[in-house]
Design a protein around this motif. Structure first.
Motif, short mmCIF file in Angstrom:
data_model
loop_
_atom_site.label_atom_id
_atom_site.label_comp_id
_atom_site.label_asym_id
_atom_site.label_seq_id
_atom_site.Cartn_x
_atom_site.Cartn_y
_atom_site.Cartn_z
N UNK A 4 -37.33 -22.42 -7.22
CA UNK A 4 -36.55 -22.17 -8.22
C UNK A 4 -35.15 -21.33 -7.82
N UNK A 5 -35.69 -20.28 -7.03
CA UNK A 5 -34.46 -19.47 -6.52
C UNK A 5 -33.55 -20.41 -5.82
N UNK A 6 -33.90 -21.30 -4.91
CA UNK A 6 -32.86 -21.95 -4.24
C UNK A 6 -32.08 -23.12 -5.15
N UNK A 7 -32.59 -23.13 -6.29
CA UNK A 7 -32.00 -24.23 -7.42
C UNK A 7 -31.02 -23.39 -8.14
N UNK A 8 -30.89 -21.94 -7.81
CA UNK A 8 -30.03 -21.12 -8.70
C UNK A 8 -30.63 -20.18 -9.51
N UNK A 9 -31.91 -19.89 -9.73
CA UNK A 9 -32.27 -18.71 -10.55
C UNK A 9 -32.86 -17.82 -9.78
N UNK A 10 -31.93 -16.92 -9.50
CA UNK A 10 -31.95 -15.87 -8.85
C UNK A 10 -33.22 -14.78 -9.06
#
Length: 279
Positions: A4-10
């Motif tokens: 999820x973080x890699x997808x843009x959800x920091x």
């Protein structure tokens, strides 16, 4: 979480998504059981809030520290449970429980490296994991003695408060420029695996965490819960490429012994008392 973080959800936004997704999927339950939530006691909602906080902290910890450190710090929970039970409920800390705490603290010292100085948690993720274990120990005292609310209600509260707390923390962090703003259209790039993951793993795991302790022997529950460490260590090494050496192996063994000491004593060593019937 890291996908999820890699997808843009920091950072905390990933925690928000991982909490909000199951909440949306089980939203119809709220409509059918709204009276139970509306008329729930302060204790009921406080317990749900603390469980949501523990979940939000634990999930976020994996983004700010190594998987192995997050799990090991969380599973110092038996130590907090024993101490809280002593202070709140007046339970005696038996020699086996003292041994459990010694194993747990020993494992933490090994993982953090006592040779490098005072072995305190070294980053935000470490503190999140440590705090989540303590908060969960508090909720355990509340949850496992409450017979008025069922598993489904508590499961809904976990995701509700987890979503609210993670969302508030993410908004504050974003407002203070500690997190990047989220492009919510990125949800379409992960939804194809996020929903199946939620249905197959996240919701059943949350329900089991609430349901099992009130229906199974505590020794069995403790034994089964500790499997997360071995599974997590293996998956972190295989899927995330995290280092895992002698120090981590020794720390894992010690903290697993911390969690297993009392269940092993209850299941295999202590014999049930014999009942003497009068002639």
């Amino acid at each position: 979480m890291r996908a999820l973080e890699d997808a843009g959800f920091a950072g905390l936004w990933a925690t928000f998504v991982i909490s909000a997704t199951p909440l949306l999927l089980i939203a119809p339950i709220i409509l059918f059981r709204w009276k139970a939530f509306a008329r729930g006691s302060l204790r009921f909602h406080l317990c749900g809030m603390l469980m949501g906080l523990a979940m939000a902290l634990y999930a976020s910890a994996f983004l700010y520290t190594e998987v192995i450190r997050a799990m090991l710090l969380f599973y110092l929970m038996p130590i907090w449970g024993f101490l809280l039970a002593r202070v709140v409920a007046g339970e005696i800390i038996t020699p086996v429980r003292w041994l459990s705490m010694a194993f747990g603290l020993g494992g933490m010292l090994v993982i953090f490296g006592i040779d490098t100085g005072i072995p305190l948690p070294r980053n935000l993720g470490d503190w999140m994991a440590l705090s989540s274990g303590f908060v969960w120990a508090v909720t355990s005292l509340m949850l496992f003695t409450d017979k008025n609310n069922d598993t489904i209600n508590y499961c809904v509260l976990v995701f509700f408060w987890g979503t609210v707390i993670a969302g508030l923390m993410a908004l504050i962090a974003t407002g203070q420029n500690h997190l990047a703003a989220v492009d919510w259209t990125a949800i379409f790039s992960v939804i194809h695996w996020l929903i199946p993951l939620t249905l197959i793993l996240i919701i059943p795991a949350a329900a089991a965490s609430v349901f099992s302790p009130s229906h199974l022997n505590p020794g069995i529950v403790g034994l089964l819960f500790m499997t997360e460490i071995s599974v997590g260590v293996a998956s972190a090494a295989i899927l995330a490429g995290e280092p895992f050496g002698i120090r981590e192996i020794v720390g894992v063994i010690l903290i697993m012994l911390s969690g297993l000491a009392e269940p092993i004593f209850v299941l295999f060593i202590r014999r049930p008392e014999r009942t003497v019937h009068p002639p």
